[in-house]
Design a protein around this motif. Structure first.
Motif, PDB file in Angstrom:
ATOM      1  N   VAL A 146       0.847  -1.195   0.000  1.00 42.28           N
ATOM      2  CA  VAL A 146       0.000   0.000   0.000  1.00 42.28           C
ATOM      3  C   VAL A 146       0.882   1.244   0.000  1.00 42.28           C
ATOM      4  O   VAL A 146       2.080   1.185   0.261  1.00 42.28           O
ATOM      5  CB  VAL A 146      -0.959   0.037   1.218  1.00 42.28           C
ATOM      6  N   GLU A 147       0.271   2.362  -0.346  1.00 39.44           N
ATOM      7  CA  GLU A 147       0.855   3.698  -0.256  1.00 39.44           C
ATOM      8  C   GLU A 147       2.216   3.781  -0.945  1.00 39.44           C
ATOM      9  O   GLU A 147       2.374   3.312  -2.071  1.00 39.44           O
ATOM     10  CB  GLU A 147       0.892   4.157   1.207  1.00 39.44           C
ATOM     11  N   THR A 179       5.093   2.291  -0.596  1.00 39.44           N
ATOM     12  CA  THR A 179       5.722   1.024  -0.966  1.00 39.44           C
ATOM     13  C   THR A 179       5.119   0.489  -2.258  1.00 39.44           C
ATOM     14  O   THR A 179       5.838   0.003  -3.137  1.00 39.44           O
ATOM     15  CB  THR A 179       5.541  -0.010   0.160  1.00 39.44           C
ATOM     16  N   ASP A 183      -3.282 -12.594   3.829  1.00 41.64           N
ATOM     17  CA  ASP A 183      -4.574 -12.053   3.417  1.00 41.64           C
ATOM     18  C   ASP A 183      -5.204 -12.986   2.389  1.00 41.64           C
ATOM     19  O   ASP A 183      -4.575 -13.308   1.377  1.00 41.64           O
ATOM     20  CB  ASP A 183      -4.359 -10.661   2.825  1.00 41.64           C
ATOM     21  N   TRP A 217      -5.076 -11.694  -1.176  1.00 40.40           N
ATOM     22  CA  TRP A 217      -3.740 -11.757  -1.779  1.00 40.40           C
ATOM     23  C   TRP A 217      -3.433 -13.177  -2.231  1.00 40.40           C
ATOM     24  O   TRP A 217      -2.949 -13.403  -3.331  1.00 40.40           O
ATOM     25  CB  TRP A 217      -2.695 -11.282  -0.772  1.00 40.40           C
ATOM     26  N   GLN A 234       5.334  -1.221   3.784  1.00 45.64           N
ATOM     27  CA  GLN A 234       3.887  -1.293   3.994  1.00 45.64           C
ATOM     28  C   GLN A 234       3.292  -2.386   3.099  1.00 45.64           C
ATOM     29  O   GLN A 234       3.068  -2.181   1.906  1.00 45.64           O
ATOM     30  CB  GLN A 234       3.232   0.060   3.677  1.00 45.64           C
ATOM     31  N   ASP A 288       0.258  -4.058   3.914  1.00 43.83           N
ATOM     32  CA  ASP A 288      -0.969  -4.267   4.675  1.00 43.83           C
ATOM     33  C   ASP A 288      -1.941  -5.204   3.963  1.00 43.83           C
ATOM     34  O   ASP A 288      -2.795  -5.818   4.617  1.00 43.83           O
ATOM     35  CB  ASP A 288      -1.666  -2.926   4.929  1.00 43.83           C
ATOM     36  N   ARG A 289      -1.843  -5.303   2.647  1.00 47.49           N
ATOM     37  CA  ARG A 289      -2.766  -6.165   1.903  1.00 47.49           C
ATOM     38  C   ARG A 289      -2.194  -7.571   1.687  1.00 47.49           C
ATOM     39  O   ARG A 289      -2.790  -8.376   0.975  1.00 47.49           O
ATOM     40  CB  ARG A 289      -3.106  -5.539   0.546  1.00 47.49           C
ATOM     41  N   ALA A 306      -1.523 -10.129   7.891  1.00 47.67           N
ATOM     42  CA  ALA A 306      -1.958  -9.410   9.089  1.00 47.67           C
ATOM     43  C   ALA A 306      -0.764  -8.862   9.850  1.00 47.67           C
ATOM     44  O   ALA A 306      -0.839  -7.817  10.495  1.00 47.67           O
ATOM     45  CB  ALA A 306      -2.776 -10.357   9.973  1.00 47.67           C
ATOM     46  N   GLN A 307       0.362  -9.556   9.772  1.00 43.53           N
ATOM     47  CA  GLN A 307       1.573  -9.110  10.451  1.00 43.53           C
ATOM     48  C   GLN A 307       2.353  -8.146   9.550  1.00 43.53           C
ATOM     49  O   GLN A 307       2.209  -8.162   8.332  1.00 43.53           O
ATOM     50  CB  GLN A 307       2.455 -10.321  10.806  1.00 43.53           C
ATOM     51  N   ARG A 308       3.171  -7.320  10.142  1.00 47.77           N
ATOM     52  CA  ARG A 308       4.004  -6.385   9.383  1.00 47.77           C
ATOM     53  C   ARG A 308       5.220  -7.135   8.833  1.00 47.77           C
ATOM     54  O   ARG A 308       5.976  -7.740   9.591  1.00 47.77           O
ATOM     55  CB  ARG A 308       4.456  -5.219  10.265  1.00 47.77           C
ATOM     56  N   TYR A 335       8.593  -7.135   5.854  1.00 46.25           N
ATOM     57  CA  TYR A 335       9.450  -6.372   4.949  1.00 46.25           C
ATOM     58  C   TYR A 335      10.382  -7.348   4.242  1.00 46.25           C
ATOM     59  O   TYR A 335      10.525  -8.509   4.658  1.00 46.25           O
ATOM     60  CB  TYR A 335      10.244  -5.290   5.695  1.00 46.25           C
TER      61      TYR A 335
END
Length: 394
Positions: free
Chosen positions: A53-54, A56, A103, A106, A309, A311-312, A315-317, A319
Motif C-alpha cells: 500500500v501507499e 511502498t 490475506d 492476496w 507497507q 498491509d494487503r 496481518a503481520q508487518r 518487509y
C-alpha cells in the motif's frame, strides 16, 4: 483449446516494461554481472505490489512499469503463456511460516498451487526449497539462494530456465592467438547465409538463431565503451529491427570494430549474404544480492524494516529482508561433429578447360574480447537472460 502465447498474454507495453527493468537494473549496477535475469525479478515485484500500500506500492509499480491492475494479472498470464514456449520454463511460488496470517484476497490472486509452508527449521526447509529450484530449472540450479539461518516468515521465489539448440551448428577451431583470451577456452565458428549481423558506428550486434523461438544476441563495442553502455545498446538493437544497418552494406572504407570484409573467388555464384562468426564458448555463473540494487528494483521501502507497507499481504508487518538471485548460462557448440580430410594423388592427363570463377564477398565478426549478450523470446521480444562476458568460465 489453443494455448495463449507470450506475445498474446503480454501487450507491447508490458514486454517493454519487463525489458526496461532488465536495462535499468543491470546498467545501474557498479558492474554488469556475468549472467542475470530481470524477468526472474519482474513477476515477483508484481506479486509484492499486490500486497503493498501507499508509498511502498508506488515504488514497486514504478520499478515494474505496471499499474495495480496489471500487477494483479501479469504473473498468472506469464506463467500460462510460457507453457506455449517449449524452450522456456517459469515457476512462481510462495512459502509461509506458521506465524504468518496471509490475506485471503492476496492468496487468491496468486497462481494456483503457489503456496507452501515453512517450518522454520532449516534442516527441514532447505531440502524442500532446493528440490523446487532444481526441479523448475531442469537441474541447472540446485539450491534456493537464501540464507535459512536468518529468520524468514514468508518466501517468494521464481525459477526460469531456457534451452535451445542452434539452427546453424558451430565448429570448433584453435584458441585466439592474441587478446585477453589468448590460448584460453574453446572458440566456435559458424557461417550464416542470412543477415544476422547489424552494425553502428561503434557496435556490432550478432543474432545467433536458435530453435523453439529463442535467439541469443551478442554485442561488441569499442574497448573504451563501458559495459553498461554496450548492454544498453544491445537492448535497443534487440527491440528495434531498424537499428544500425546490415553488415552486408559495409564498404572497405567503413568497417566497424570487430568486423572485417573478405573477397574470394569461387566456382559457384554468391546467392545471398555470408556472415562468418567467431565466438568463444562460455560458461558463466552469478550470485547476486538484489538488495544492493534496491533503488533500481523498487525495493528501498519494501526492504526497510520501519517503513515497508504490505498491509494487503498479511496481518503481520512484513518487509523484504533478503533478495538474491543465482544464475548460470552456457554458450556452446551443440551435438557431436567430426571432420575428415581426404586426398587423392592425381597426375595430369591434359589441360582442363578454364572454369569461370565468381567473386564472393563475406563478412567476418570476431568476439575476441569482452562483450554483452542476451537471450530473448523471438516472437515477443521478451528478454530472458542478459550479462557481460569478461571471463569464459569452465
Amino acid at each position: 483449446m489453443e494455448q495463449t502465447t507470450l506475445q498474446d498474454a503480454l501487450n507491447a507495453d508490458e514486454i517493454a516494461a519487463a525489458n526496461e527493468l532488465t536495462r535499468s537494473w543491470l546498467t545501474g549496477r557498479a558492474e554488469v554481472p556475468a549472467v542475470a535475469s530481470g524477468l526472474g525479478i519482474w513477476p515477483l515485484l508484481a506479486v509484492l505490489a499486490t500486497g503493498a500500500v501507499e508509498a511502498t506500492l508506488d515504488e514497486l509499480l514504478e520499478a515494474a512499469g505496471l499499474d495495480i491492475g496489471q500487477a494483479a494479472d501479469v504473473p498468472a498470464a506469464l506463467l500460462d503463456a510460457v507453457k506455449s514456449a517449449p524452450a522456456l520454463n517459469l515457476a512462481l511460488a510462495a512459502w509461509a511460516g506458521p506465524r504468518v496470517t496471509l490475506d485471503p484476497d492476496w492468496i487468491g490472486g496468486l497462481p494456483v498451487d503457489a503456496i507452501g509452508a515453512l517450518t522454520g527449521d532449516a534442516a527441514v526447509d532447505k531440502p524442500a526449497l532446493d528440490a523446487w529450484a532444481s526441479r523448475n530449472t531442469g537441474g541447472l540450479i540446485e539450491r534456493m539462494p537464501v540464507n535459512l539461518e536468518e529468520p524468514i516468515e514468508l518466501l517468494l521465489a521464481s525459477a526460469l530456465s531456457v534451452r535451445t539448440t542452434w539452427r546453424t551448428p558451430f565448429d570448433e577451431r584453435a584458441p585466439f592467438r592474441s587478446g585477453p583470451w589468448k590460448d584460453a577456452g574453446t572458440v566456435l565458428t559458424a557461417c550464416y547465409r542470412e543477415a544476422v549481423l547489424r552494425v553502428s558506428a561503434d557496435t556490432a550486434v550478432l543474432t545467433v538463431p536458435g530453435g523453439d523461438d529463442i535467439d541469443v544476441l551478442l554485442a561488441l563495442g569499442l574497448e573504451t565503451t563501458p559495459p553498461r553502455d554496450v548492454l544498453s545498446t544491445l537492448i535497443d538493437a534487440a527491440a528495434d529491427p531498424a537499428w544500425g544497418r546490415p553488415a552486408t552494406e559495409l564498404t572497405a572504407e567503413a568497417q566497424p570494430i570487430g568486423v572485417t570484409l573478405l573477397e574470394y573467388p569461387s566456382p559457384q555464384p554468391q546467392t545471398g549474404p555470408e556472415i562468418n562468426a567467431i565466438v568463444p564458448a562460455f560458461k558463466l555463473d552469478s550470485d547476486l544480492d538484489l538488495l544492493e540494487d534496491a533503488a533500481s528494483l523498487g525495493l528501498e521501502l519494501a526492504s526497510d524494516d520501519e517503513f515497508a507497507q504490505f498491509d494487503r499481504l498479511a496481518a503481520q508487518r512484513l518487509y523484504v529482508s533478503q533478495a538474491k538471485q543465482t544464475c548460470t548460462a552456457v554458450f556452446s557448440a551443440t551435438g557431436f561433429e567430426a571432420a575428415a580430410v581426404t586426398a587423392f594423388g592425381m597426375d595430369w592427363m591434359g589441360a582442363a578447360p578454364p572454369q569461370e570463377m565468381h567473386r564472393h564477398r563475406a563478412v567476418v565478426v570476431t568476439f575476441d574480447r569482452p562483450f554483452a549478450y542476451l537471450a530473448r523470446h523471438r516472437p515477443s521480444g521478451l528478454i530472458l537472460i542478459a550479462g557481460w562476458v569478461s571471463e569464459l568460465g569452465a
